[in-house]
Design a protein around this motif. Sequence first.
Motif, PDB file in Angstrom:
ATOM      1  N   LEU A   1      40.201 -38.372 -86.712  1.00 50.67           N
ATOM      2  CA  LEU A   1      40.160 -38.807 -85.314  1.00 50.67           C
ATOM      3  C   LEU A   1      39.053 -39.842 -85.250  1.00 50.67           C
ATOM      4  O   LEU A   1      37.926 -39.557 -85.657  1.00 50.67           O
ATOM      5  N   ALA A   2      39.359 -41.016 -84.767  1.00 50.67           N
ATOM      6  CA  ALA A   2      38.315 -42.046 -84.683  1.00 50.67           C
ATOM      7  C   ALA A   2      38.569 -42.960 -83.497  1.00 50.67           C
ATOM      8  O   ALA A   2      39.716 -43.235 -83.133  1.00 50.67           O
ATOM      9  N   VAL A   3      37.470 -43.401 -82.903  1.00 51.82           N
ATOM     10  CA  VAL A   3      37.503 -44.329 -81.778  1.00 51.82           C
ATOM     11  C   VAL A   3      36.561 -45.480 -82.125  1.00 51.82           C
ATOM     12  O   VAL A   3      35.491 -45.254 -82.733  1.00 51.82           O
TER      13      VAL A   3
ATOM     14  N   ARG B   1      36.181 -28.645 -76.307  1.00 52.42           N
ATOM     15  CA  ARG B   1      36.699 -29.266 -75.074  1.00 52.42           C
ATOM     16  C   ARG B   1      38.215 -29.266 -75.015  1.00 52.42           C
ATOM     17  O   ARG B   1      38.793 -29.373 -73.943  1.00 52.42           O
TER      18      ARG B   1
ATOM     19  N   PRO C   1      31.037 -28.095 -80.542  1.00 60.32           N
ATOM     20  CA  PRO C   1      30.836 -28.446 -79.119  1.00 60.32           C
ATOM     21  C   PRO C   1      31.825 -29.515 -78.628  1.00 60.32           C
ATOM     22  O   PRO C   1      32.207 -29.515 -77.466  1.00 60.32           O
ATOM     23  N   TYR C   2      32.222 -30.407 -79.526  1.00 59.52           N
ATOM     24  CA  TYR C   2      33.178 -31.444 -79.124  1.00 59.52           C
ATOM     25  C   TYR C   2      34.598 -30.889 -79.051  1.00 59.52           C
ATOM     26  O   TYR C   2      35.278 -31.005 -78.027  1.00 59.52           O
TER      27      TYR C   2
ATOM     28  N   ARG D   1      33.361 -45.582 -77.447  1.00 56.84           N
ATOM     29  CA  ARG D   1      33.189 -44.124 -77.437  1.00 56.84           C
ATOM     30  C   ARG D   1      32.609 -43.647 -76.111  1.00 56.84           C
ATOM     31  O   ARG D   1      31.938 -44.403 -75.415  1.00 56.84           O
ATOM     32  N   GLY D   2      32.888 -42.388 -75.781  1.00 59.53           N
ATOM     33  CA  GLY D   2      32.339 -41.803 -74.559  1.00 59.53           C
ATOM     34  C   GLY D   2      33.154 -42.098 -73.317  1.00 59.53           C
ATOM     35  O   GLY D   2      32.749 -41.765 -72.209  1.00 59.53           O
ATOM     36  N   ARG D   3      34.322 -42.684 -73.489  1.00 59.86           N
ATOM     37  CA  ARG D   3      35.176 -42.995 -72.332  1.00 59.86           C
ATOM     38  C   ARG D   3      36.301 -41.975 -72.163  1.00 59.86           C
ATOM     39  O   ARG D   3      37.053 -42.064 -71.198  1.00 59.86           O
ATOM     40  N   GLY D   4      36.431 -41.068 -73.112  1.00 58.63           N
ATOM     41  CA  GLY D   4      37.489 -40.066 -73.021  1.00 58.63           C
ATOM     42  C   GLY D   4      38.688 -40.361 -73.921  1.00 58.63           C
ATOM     43  O   GLY D   4      39.689 -39.639 -73.880  1.00 58.63           O
ATOM     44  N   ILE D   5      38.604 -41.408 -74.730  1.00 62.91           N
ATOM     45  CA  ILE D   5      39.743 -41.786 -75.583  1.00 62.91           C
ATOM     46  C   ILE D   5      40.014 -40.710 -76.634  1.00 62.91           C
ATOM     47  O   ILE D   5      41.160 -40.315 -76.866  1.00 62.91           O
ATOM     48  N   GLY D   6      38.952 -40.204 -77.262  1.00 60.62           N
ATOM     49  CA  GLY D   6      39.113 -39.188 -78.308  1.00 60.62           C
ATOM     50  C   GLY D   6      39.797 -37.933 -77.776  1.00 60.62           C
ATOM     51  O   GLY D   6      40.736 -37.408 -78.390  1.00 60.62           O
ATOM     52  N   ILE D   7      39.352 -37.469 -76.628  1.00 58.88           N
ATOM     53  CA  ILE D   7      39.940 -36.264 -76.022  1.00 58.88           C
ATOM     54  C   ILE D   7      41.398 -36.527 -75.634  1.00 58.88           C
ATOM     55  O   ILE D   7      42.274 -35.693 -75.861  1.00 58.88           O
TER      56      ILE D   7
ATOM     57  N   ASP E   1      32.650 -30.735 -85.366  1.00 59.57           N
ATOM     58  CA  ASP E   1      31.617 -30.229 -84.442  1.00 59.57           C
ATOM     59  C   ASP E   1      32.239 -29.367 -83.341  1.00 59.57           C
ATOM     60  O   ASP E   1      32.987 -29.877 -82.503  1.00 59.57           O
TER      61      ASP E   1
ATOM     62  N   ALA F   1      34.677 -45.901 -89.250  1.00 59.15           N
ATOM     63  CA  ALA F   1      34.116 -44.695 -88.626  1.00 59.15           C
ATOM     64  C   ALA F   1      33.530 -43.729 -89.642  1.00 59.15           C
ATOM     65  O   ALA F   1      32.524 -43.075 -89.368  1.00 59.15           O
ATOM     66  N   PHE F   2      34.149 -43.619 -90.801  1.00 55.45           N
ATOM     67  CA  PHE F   2      33.735 -42.573 -91.753  1.00 55.45           C
ATOM     68  C   PHE F   2      33.081 -43.108 -93.018  1.00 55.45           C
ATOM     69  O   PHE F   2      32.424 -42.343 -93.718  1.00 55.45           O
TER      70      PHE F   2
HETATM   71  C1  LIG Z   1      34.179 -38.265 -82.410  1.00 54.12           C
HETATM   72  C2  LIG Z   1      34.840 -39.425 -81.685  1.00 54.12           C
HETATM   73  C3  LIG Z   1      36.276 -39.534 -82.133  1.00 54.12           C
HETATM   74  C4  LIG Z   1      34.808 -39.115 -80.186  1.00 54.12           C
HETATM   75  O1  LIG Z   1      35.575 -40.086 -79.514  1.00 54.12           O
HETATM   76  P1  LIG Z   1      35.221 -40.505 -78.028  1.00 54.12           P
HETATM   77  O2  LIG Z   1      36.356 -41.308 -77.502  1.00 54.12           O
HETATM   78  O3  LIG Z   1      33.875 -41.087 -77.949  1.00 54.12           O
HETATM   79  O4  LIG Z   1      35.187 -39.081 -77.338  1.00 54.12           O
HETATM   80  P2  LIG Z   1      35.397 -38.797 -75.791  1.00 54.12           P
HETATM   81  O5  LIG Z   1      35.013 -39.998 -75.003  1.00 54.12           O
HETATM   82  O6  LIG Z   1      36.760 -38.271 -75.590  1.00 54.12           O
HETATM   83  O7  LIG Z   1      34.379 -37.629 -75.538  1.00 54.12           O
HETATM   84  C5  LIG Z   1      33.057 -38.007 -75.431  1.00 54.12           C
HETATM   85  C6  LIG Z   1      32.251 -36.799 -75.019  1.00 54.12           C
HETATM   86  O8  LIG Z   1      32.164 -35.930 -76.126  1.00 54.12           O
HETATM   87  C7  LIG Z   1      30.821 -35.821 -76.524  1.00 54.12           C
HETATM   88  N1  LIG Z   1      30.766 -35.814 -77.975  1.00 54.12           N
HETATM   89  C8  LIG Z   1      31.173 -36.792 -78.809  1.00 54.12           C
HETATM   90  N2  LIG Z   1      30.945 -36.419 -80.087  1.00 54.12           N
HETATM   91  C9  LIG Z   1      30.400 -35.197 -80.027  1.00 54.12           C
HETATM   92  C10 LIG Z   1      29.941 -34.292 -80.996  1.00 54.12           C
HETATM   93  N3  LIG Z   1      30.003 -34.584 -82.289  1.00 54.12           N
HETATM   94  N4  LIG Z   1      29.427 -33.102 -80.575  1.00 54.12           N
HETATM   95  C11 LIG Z   1      29.366 -32.793 -79.276  1.00 54.12           C
HETATM   96  N5  LIG Z   1      29.782 -33.616 -78.300  1.00 54.12           N
HETATM   97  C12 LIG Z   1      30.291 -34.802 -78.683  1.00 54.12           C
HETATM   98  C13 LIG Z   1      30.131 -37.053 -75.972  1.00 54.12           C
HETATM   99  O9  LIG Z   1      28.768 -36.788 -75.804  1.00 54.12           O
HETATM  100  C14 LIG Z   1      30.839 -37.225 -74.668  1.00 54.12           C
HETATM  101  O10 LIG Z   1      30.334 -36.307 -73.710  1.00 54.12           O
HETATM  102  P3  LIG Z   1      30.394 -36.625 -72.121  1.00 54.12           P
HETATM  103  O11 LIG Z   1      31.853 -36.704 -71.763  1.00 54.12           O
HETATM  104  O12 LIG Z   1      29.714 -35.432 -71.546  1.00 54.12           O
HETATM  105  O13 LIG Z   1      29.681 -37.910 -71.960  1.00 54.12           O
HETATM  106  C15 LIG Z   1      34.108 -40.757 -81.908  1.00 54.12           C
HETATM  107  O14 LIG Z   1      32.761 -40.590 -81.581  1.00 54.12           O
HETATM  108  C16 LIG Z   1      34.198 -41.276 -83.340  1.00 54.12           C
HETATM  109  O15 LIG Z   1      35.118 -42.024 -83.681  1.00 54.12           O
HETATM  110  N6  LIG Z   1      33.232 -40.899 -84.186  1.00 54.12           N
HETATM  111  C17 LIG Z   1      33.230 -41.306 -85.583  1.00 54.12           C
HETATM  112  C18 LIG Z   1      34.304 -40.561 -86.353  1.00 54.12           C
HETATM  113  C19 LIG Z   1      34.163 -39.054 -86.251  1.00 54.12           C
HETATM  114  O16 LIG Z   1      33.078 -38.500 -86.420  1.00 54.12           O
HETATM  115  N7  LIG Z   1      35.302 -38.355 -85.985  1.00 54.12           N
HETATM  116  C20 LIG Z   1      35.312 -36.922 -85.802  1.00 54.12           C
HETATM  117  C21 LIG Z   1      35.472 -36.185 -87.062  1.00 54.12           C
HETATM  118  S1  LIG Z   1      37.179 -35.991 -87.534  1.00 54.12           S
END
Ligand SMILES: CC(C)(COP(=O)(O)OP(=O)(O)OC[C@H]1O[C@@H](n2cnc3c(N)ncnc32)[C@H](O)[C@@H]1OP(=O)(O)O)[C@@H](O)C(=O)NCCC(=O)NCCS
Length: 175
Positions: free
Chosen positions: A77-79, A119, A115-116, A84-90, A113, A22-23
Amino acid sequence: MWEIRQERAEDAPLVEALNAAAFGPGRYAKSAYRLREGVAQEASLAFVAVEDGVLRGSVRFWPILVGNDPALLLGPLAVQSAQRGRGIGIDLMRKGIAAAKELGHAVIILVGDEPYYARVGFTRLPPGRLKFPGPVDASRVLGLSLKQGALVTLSGTVRRPRLDEAVCAQGAGMG
Ligand SMILES: CC(C)(COP(=O)(O)OP(=O)(O)OC[C@H]1O[C@@H](n2cnc3c(N)ncnc32)[C@H](O)[C@@H]1OP(=O)(O)O)[C@@H](O)C(=O)NCCC(=O)NCCS
């Protein structure tokens, strides 16, 4: 549907592989990584998402000090990219935040970020209030109070609370 459970010792190599994917290698240069280096994570706050026996996502927290106040640093935090986009991260963060609150932690910070993380309740801190070891984009410094008012009084240098010899000996605070 996935299940969120506590990270176990045998999950660690998979979590580290997920974070590496992821990173990438650039993660070692980040300010947040420097705060984790040589310090053991908060083991009770490490969660993984597992679905059909596959590790889909992970969240970890590290203990830090802000000024002289103990706090938690959220991340990595990584998925898995295909999931991604299924709600696992949240879901992972909600579990971690709830557990941190239950254990009596006062405040969580992270660099990410807005905006993320908004939530799950994170807000931006006023620029300059926290001083990180190394450059960070001030608009990405976020915090969440677990006790009323904890974020308002939080300020100062962000640093490691201690060094853990076992982690130092391994040569990393991985992730
Ligand atoms: C960031 C990350 C953990 C999100 O996990 P995820 O399981 O896809 O997140 P969720 O499904 O819970 O949330 C997805 C929602 O958040 C939004 N979202 C995801 N990353 C976002 C960001 N950087 N900024 C704004 N919104 C974001 C998506 O558009 C989606 O929106 P929707 O529900 O309206 O479709 C994943 O994309 C990832 O592993 N990224 C690479 C590692 C990383 O950057 N980690 C974060 C830094 S610590």
